[in-house]
Design a protein around this motif. Structure first.
Motif, PDB file in Angstrom:
ATOM      1  N   ARG A  29      47.299  41.442  28.536  1.00 20.50           N
ATOM      2  CA  ARG A  29      47.990  40.796  29.666  1.00 20.50           C
ATOM      3  C   ARG A  29      47.044  40.694  30.848  1.00 20.50           C
ATOM      4  NH1 ARG A  29      51.587  42.638  33.893  1.00 20.50           N
ATOM      5  NH2 ARG A  29      51.128  44.800  33.251  1.00 20.50           N
ATOM      6  N   ARG A  30      46.896  39.479  31.393  1.00 21.39           N
ATOM      7  CA  ARG A  30      46.047  39.294  32.579  1.00 21.39           C
ATOM      8  C   ARG A  30      46.835  39.747  33.802  1.00 21.39           C
ATOM      9  NH1 ARG A  30      45.357  34.152  32.496  1.00 21.39           N
ATOM     10  NH2 ARG A  30      43.249  33.893  31.679  1.00 21.39           N
ATOM     11  N   ILE A  31      46.262  40.695  34.551  1.00 24.91           N
ATOM     12  CA  ILE A  31      46.963  41.213  35.723  1.00 24.91           C
ATOM     13  C   ILE A  31      46.192  40.961  37.011  1.00 24.91           C
ATOM     14  CG2 ILE A  31      48.181  42.983  34.421  1.00 24.91           C
ATOM     15  CD1 ILE A  31      46.117  44.999  35.326  1.00 24.91           C
ATOM     16  N   ALA A  32      45.008  40.375  36.921  1.00 26.81           N
ATOM     17  CA  ALA A  32      44.239  40.042  38.120  1.00 26.81           C
ATOM     18  C   ALA A  32      43.182  39.033  37.743  1.00 26.81           C
ATOM     19  CB  ALA A  32      43.586  41.293  38.722  1.00 26.81           C
ATOM     20  N   GLY A  33      42.624  38.391  38.763  1.00 29.27           N
ATOM     21  CA  GLY A  33      41.573  37.409  38.524  1.00 29.27           C
ATOM     22  C   GLY A  33      42.128  36.027  38.261  1.00 29.27           C
ATOM     23  N   PRO A  34      41.257  35.024  38.241  1.00 28.37           N
ATOM     24  CA  PRO A  34      41.710  33.634  38.084  1.00 28.37           C
ATOM     25  C   PRO A  34      42.198  33.351  36.663  1.00 28.37           C
ATOM     26  CG  PRO A  34      39.314  33.725  38.030  1.00 28.37           C
ATOM     27  CD  PRO A  34      39.779  35.112  38.390  1.00 28.37           C
ATOM     28  N   PHE A  71      35.865  51.340  43.256  1.00 30.38           N
ATOM     29  CA  PHE A  71      36.207  50.226  42.386  1.00 30.38           C
ATOM     30  C   PHE A  71      35.543  48.926  42.843  1.00 30.38           C
ATOM     31  CE2 PHE A  71      39.804  53.111  41.478  1.00 30.38           C
ATOM     32  CZ  PHE A  71      39.660  53.196  40.099  1.00 30.38           C
ATOM     33  N   ASP A  72      35.361  48.780  44.145  1.00 27.17           N
ATOM     34  CA  ASP A  72      34.663  47.587  44.638  1.00 27.17           C
ATOM     35  C   ASP A  72      33.225  47.563  44.122  1.00 27.17           C
ATOM     36  OD1 ASP A  72      34.553  45.228  46.648  1.00 27.17           O
ATOM     37  OD2 ASP A  72      32.827  46.485  47.202  1.00 27.17           O
ATOM     38  N   ALA A  73      32.546  48.713  44.199  1.00 25.93           N
ATOM     39  CA  ALA A  73      31.159  48.788  43.705  1.00 25.93           C
ATOM     40  C   ALA A  73      31.120  48.571  42.195  1.00 25.93           C
ATOM     41  CB  ALA A  73      30.550  50.141  44.071  1.00 25.93           C
ATOM     42  N   TYR A  74      32.068  49.130  41.485  1.00 28.31           N
ATOM     43  CA  TYR A  74      32.110  49.020  40.022  1.00 28.31           C
ATOM     44  C   TYR A  74      32.298  47.558  39.594  1.00 28.31           C
ATOM     45  CZ  TYR A  74      33.951  49.630  35.253  1.00 28.31           C
ATOM     46  OH  TYR A  74      34.180  49.555  33.903  1.00 28.31           O
ATOM     47  N   VAL A  75      33.269  46.871  40.193  1.00 33.54           N
ATOM     48  CA  VAL A  75      33.547  45.483  39.811  1.00 33.54           C
ATOM     49  C   VAL A  75      32.414  44.570  40.242  1.00 33.54           C
ATOM     50  CG1 VAL A  75      35.107  43.532  40.172  1.00 33.54           C
ATOM     51  CG2 VAL A  75      36.030  45.833  39.810  1.00 33.54           C
ATOM     52  N   SER A  76      31.849  44.801  41.425  1.00 30.39           N
ATOM     53  CA  SER A  76      30.765  43.937  41.901  1.00 30.39           C
ATOM     54  C   SER A  76      29.555  44.007  40.969  1.00 30.39           C
ATOM     55  CB  SER A  76      30.367  44.322  43.324  1.00 30.39           C
ATOM     56  OG  SER A  76      29.804  45.634  43.351  1.00 30.39           O
ATOM     57  N   ARG A  77      29.289  45.162  40.376  1.00 31.11           N
ATOM     58  CA  ARG A  77      28.157  45.297  39.454  1.00 31.11           C
ATOM     59  C   ARG A  77      28.435  44.541  38.143  1.00 31.11           C
ATOM     60  NH1 ARG A  77      23.242  46.459  40.707  1.00 31.11           N
ATOM     61  NH2 ARG A  77      22.842  47.964  39.027  1.00 31.11           N
ATOM     62  N   ILE A  78      29.686  44.560  37.700  1.00 25.82           N
ATOM     63  CA  ILE A  78      30.038  43.799  36.492  1.00 25.82           C
ATOM     64  C   ILE A  78      29.851  42.307  36.742  1.00 25.82           C
ATOM     65  CG2 ILE A  78      31.905  43.213  34.894  1.00 25.82           C
ATOM     66  CD1 ILE A  78      33.070  45.990  35.406  1.00 25.82           C
ATOM     67  N   VAL A  79      30.315  41.847  37.904  1.00 27.83           N
ATOM     68  CA  VAL A  79      30.175  40.429  38.243  1.00 27.83           C
ATOM     69  C   VAL A  79      28.699  40.062  38.372  1.00 27.83           C
ATOM     70  CG1 VAL A  79      30.662  38.688  39.993  1.00 27.83           C
ATOM     71  CG2 VAL A  79      32.442  40.319  39.317  1.00 27.83           C
ATOM     72  N   ALA A  80      27.900  40.934  38.994  1.00 27.85           N
ATOM     73  CA  ALA A  80      26.475  40.653  39.159  1.00 27.85           C
ATOM     74  C   ALA A  80      25.760  40.559  37.818  1.00 27.85           C
ATOM     75  CB  ALA A  80      25.827  41.733  40.018  1.00 27.85           C
ATOM     76  N   ALA A  81      26.230  41.323  36.825  1.00 27.26           N
ATOM     77  CA  ALA A  81      25.611  41.286  35.494  1.00 27.26           C
ATOM     78  C   ALA A  81      26.088  40.098  34.669  1.00 27.26           C
ATOM     79  CB  ALA A  81      25.916  42.579  34.744  1.00 27.26           C
ATOM     80  N   GLY A  82      27.043  39.337  35.177  1.00 27.13           N
ATOM     81  CA  GLY A  82      27.529  38.163  34.454  1.00 27.13           C
ATOM     82  C   GLY A  82      28.669  38.449  33.508  1.00 27.13           C
ATOM     83  N   GLY A  83      29.359  39.591  33.673  1.00 30.44           N
ATOM     84  CA  GLY A  83      30.496  39.902  32.817  1.00 30.44           C
ATOM     85  C   GLY A  83      31.578  38.847  32.927  1.00 30.44           C
ATOM     86  N   VAL A 123      47.083  50.843  35.187  1.00 32.81           N
ATOM     87  CA  VAL A 123      45.816  50.347  35.731  1.00 32.81           C
ATOM     88  C   VAL A 123      45.777  50.688  37.214  1.00 32.81           C
ATOM     89  CG1 VAL A 123      44.371  48.327  36.106  1.00 32.81           C
ATOM     90  CG2 VAL A 123      45.798  48.477  34.052  1.00 32.81           C
ATOM     91  N   PRO A 124      44.716  51.349  37.691  1.00 29.81           N
ATOM     92  CA  PRO A 124      44.647  51.694  39.117  1.00 29.81           C
ATOM     93  C   PRO A 124      44.804  50.465  40.006  1.00 29.81           C
ATOM     94  CG  PRO A 124      42.936  52.837  37.884  1.00 29.81           C
ATOM     95  CD  PRO A 124      43.561  51.869  36.945  1.00 29.81           C
ATOM     96  N   GLY A 125      45.623  50.588  41.041  1.00 29.42           N
ATOM     97  CA  GLY A 125      45.860  49.465  41.942  1.00 29.42           C
ATOM     98  C   GLY A 125      44.596  49.015  42.638  1.00 29.42           C
ATOM     99  N   ALA A 126      43.710  49.966  43.001  1.00 31.94           N
ATOM    100  CA  ALA A 126      42.463  49.588  43.673  1.00 31.94           C
ATOM    101  C   ALA A 126      41.582  48.747  42.763  1.00 31.94           C
ATOM    102  CB  ALA A 126      41.709  50.850  44.125  1.00 31.94           C
ATOM    103  N   LEU A 127      41.649  48.988  41.445  1.00 32.87           N
ATOM    104  CA  LEU A 127      40.867  48.180  40.508  1.00 32.87           C
ATOM    105  C   LEU A 127      41.430  46.768  40.439  1.00 32.87           C
ATOM    106  CD1 LEU A 127      38.708  47.860  38.326  1.00 32.87           C
ATOM    107  CD2 LEU A 127      40.340  48.781  36.664  1.00 32.87           C
ATOM    108  N   MET A 145      39.648  40.324  44.294  1.00 36.74           N
ATOM    109  CA  MET A 145      38.741  39.944  45.378  1.00 36.74           C
ATOM    110  C   MET A 145      37.452  39.332  44.832  1.00 36.74           C
ATOM    111  SD  MET A 145      37.178  42.308  48.440  1.00 36.74           S
ATOM    112  CE  MET A 145      36.360  43.399  47.258  1.00 36.74           C
ATOM    113  N   HIS A 146      36.911  39.864  43.746  1.00 32.41           N
ATOM    114  CA  HIS A 146      35.643  39.369  43.197  1.00 32.41           C
ATOM    115  C   HIS A 146      35.837  38.253  42.167  1.00 32.41           C
ATOM    116  CE1 HIS A 146      32.885  42.283  45.034  1.00 32.41           C
ATOM    117  NE2 HIS A 146      33.846  43.193  44.866  1.00 32.41           N
ATOM    118  N   GLY A 147      37.084  37.895  41.871  1.00 36.72           N
ATOM    119  CA  GLY A 147      37.323  36.803  40.925  1.00 36.72           C
ATOM    120  C   GLY A 147      37.012  37.160  39.488  1.00 36.72           C
ATOM    121  N   LEU A 148      37.179  38.435  39.115  1.00 40.19           N
ATOM    122  CA  LEU A 148      36.921  38.875  37.749  1.00 40.19           C
ATOM    123  C   LEU A 148      38.246  39.038  37.015  1.00 40.19           C
ATOM    124  CD1 LEU A 148      34.816  39.934  35.644  1.00 40.19           C
ATOM    125  CD2 LEU A 148      35.354  42.243  36.485  1.00 40.19           C
ATOM    126  N   PRO A 149      38.468  38.311  35.910  1.00 42.69           N
ATOM    127  CA  PRO A 149      39.720  38.486  35.159  1.00 42.69           C
ATOM    128  C   PRO A 149      39.854  39.931  34.669  1.00 42.69           C
ATOM    129  CG  PRO A 149      38.592  36.474  34.471  1.00 42.69           C
ATOM    130  CD  PRO A 149      37.644  37.214  35.362  1.00 42.69           C
TER     131      PRO A 149
END
Length: 491
Positions: A26-31, A75-87, A101-105, A111-115
């Motif tokens: 189930r998609r719960i965040a991201g575009p 979680f911001d640092a964690y997600v930003s690194r995934i996006v930077a790596a092209g995940g 699922v943690p709300g902060a995640l 915020m970073h547009g990661l599904p």
């Protein structure tokens, strides 16, 4: 290196993975973007997965790496690194470490547009990875089928009376766009497909100039292909391989994995078609064939083929499969000749004398001595015998000796008469003659003779014993062997 003749495996749309009811993702965040695709699945519990990602992954994590009391900053640092790596997306398993699922995640992914996908407790990460590979296999099978059908339709189009327009029409239909053939001076020779408009036409013509070779440059001074994007269309130019300055241009709204392969096949076919038309070699071969069929002697038509002395090459693939016309054409291209004939398990190629016959990977070759047209049948026999010896001795290329021999000291008429008399007892059995000739050429090796003749070694022994009986000769005597070999060379 990847095979350029095989399209790469298409990625999997993320929506196709979400549609799998057996997974329950189930998609719960991201575009909710249908264009998001997944190239592979990867499981990691690293706090910083960046060094271990290649890009395009569906990253799966159960949150083992999340420290107690982690807040928005973690979680911001964690997600930003995934996006930077092209995940491509993040899948978070809600068991056994986290109940939800943690709300902060969720906020960080939004915020970073990661599904962000929620993986239910009943779904293992292995099941998600397996689903990705299954969807990729299905997509690859469909793409290979599409490419194969396109190749077949292009080949059929090339055999039509109007091959160039037919190939362009098929290519435009398979790509869903425009296909154009440009001549050596940049003029448009033929085109097919919907007109993309003046802007795209101009851009495609300019792109063709990028790959078109000029007479003042080395052959490798310019790229063989170039691409651009104009007005939402993908433009590609392919320099045709005949070296005459022809260019194939395509303009299509999308670029699927197999489109490059389809366009490459069309470029090869157009290279052959334009090369023959421009050089006249195709017309020369057709004229030679017509004259032969109408009764002309080979010596009269040989100049139309481009030379007076030729070598016959017999080739056999190293595998068990018999050669098909495509493999035969590839062998002819490697040897630099288009005069190719498939005869059962052997491919025969007529090669000009001035062209050196080198080893061709995957083939065993037998090469005749250079011969004038009147001697081509004898050269064909020489090549067949050379191939048999090459296969028996596991030699990639074996050439028939064309140096002066001792037999040249004997008048041909006398030598032929002696050979006929000596071999008369076995002349009515071609199998015995061929076996004796092969056995002598291989220095009496039973095993190699069996390989060369494709028979059992016991069959070779029986035939040689029969020859010795009929000829009333001791085949272990080197003088007898030499005399028989002399006679066999005359037949």
């Amino acid at each position: 290196m990847p095979d350029p003749a095989v399209p790469p495996t298409p990625p999997v749309p993320l929506d196709a993975l979400l549609a799998r009811a057996d997974l329950g993702l189930r998609r719960i965040a991201g575009p909710a973007d249908p264009a998001v695709v997944v190239h592979w699945a990867h499981t990691s519990e690293m706090a910083d997965p960046y060094p271990y990602l290649l890009g395009g992954e569906l990253l799966l994590s159960a949150g083992v790496h999340v420290p107690d009391g982690a807040g928005a900053g973690y979680f911001d640092a964690y997600v930003s690194r995934i996006v930077a790596a092209g995940g491509a997306a993040l899948g978070f398993g809600v068991a056994p470490v986290h109940d939800t699922v943690p709300g902060a995640l969720v906020e960080a992914c939004e915020m970073h547009g990661l599904p962000l996908l929620e993986v239910p407790p009943r779904t293992t990460f292995s099941a998600v990875a397996r689903a990705v590979w299954q969807l990729m296999a299905q997509a690859r099978t469909a793409e290979l089928r599409r490419v194969t059908e396109a190749q077949q339709s292009l080949a059929a189009a090339a055999a039509r009376p109007d091959p160039v327009p037919s190939v362009l029409q098929q290519l435009a239909r398979r790509l869903g766009g425009r296909a154009v053939l440009y001549g050596p001076e940049g003029t448009r020779i033929a085109a097919a497909g919907p007109d993309p408009g003046e802007e795209t036409r101009t851009a495609l013509a300019k792109l063709a100039e990028v790959v078109r070779p000029s007479g003042q440059e080395p052959s490798d001074a310019r790229p063989s292909s170039a691409s651009d994007t104009v007005a939402g269309l993908r433009l590609v130019a392919h320099a045709l391989g005949n070296g005459e300055g022809f260019v194939l241009g395509t303009a299509a709204p999308q670029r699927d994995a197999g489109d490059h392969t389809i366009a490459s096949v069309a470029a090869v076919l157009l290279s052959l078609l334009t090369g023959e038309r421009h050089s006249g070699s195709g017309a020369g071969r057709s004229s030679a064939l017509v004259r032969l069929l109408l009764g002309a002697a080979p010596a009269e038509v040989a100049p139309l083929l481009g030379g007076d002395r030729w070598r016959v090459v017999h080739g056999r693939p190293d595998g068990r499969a018999a050669p098909d016309p495509v493999a035969a054409s590839a062998l002819g291209a490697a040897l630099g000749s288009s005069l190719v004939d498939v005869a059962g398990e052997v491919v025969r190629v007529l090669v000009p004398d001035g062209r050196t016959v080198e080893r061709v990977p995957g083939w065993t070759l037998g090469v005749s001595a250079a011969a004038a047209p009147r001697d081509w049948p004898a050269a064909d026999t020489q090549a067949a015998r050379a191939l048999a010896r090459a296969r028996a001795t596991r030699t990639p290329v074996l050439r028939h000796g064309d140096r002066p021999a001792l037999a040249d000291l004997v008048p041909p008429h006398d030598a032929d008469a002696h050979a006929r008399a000596l071999l008369a007892p076995i002349e009515q059995s071609p199998a015995l003659v061929d076996t004796l000739r092969t056995w002598l050429s291989l220095h009496g090796s039973w095993d190699r003779t069996a390989v060369a003749l494709d028979v059992h070694r016991n069959t070779v022994r029986q035939r040689i014993a029969r020859c010795a009986s009929l000829l009333d000769a001791d085949l272990d005597d080197p003088d007898v062997r030499m005399e028989l070999w002399f006679a066999l060379r005359r037949t």
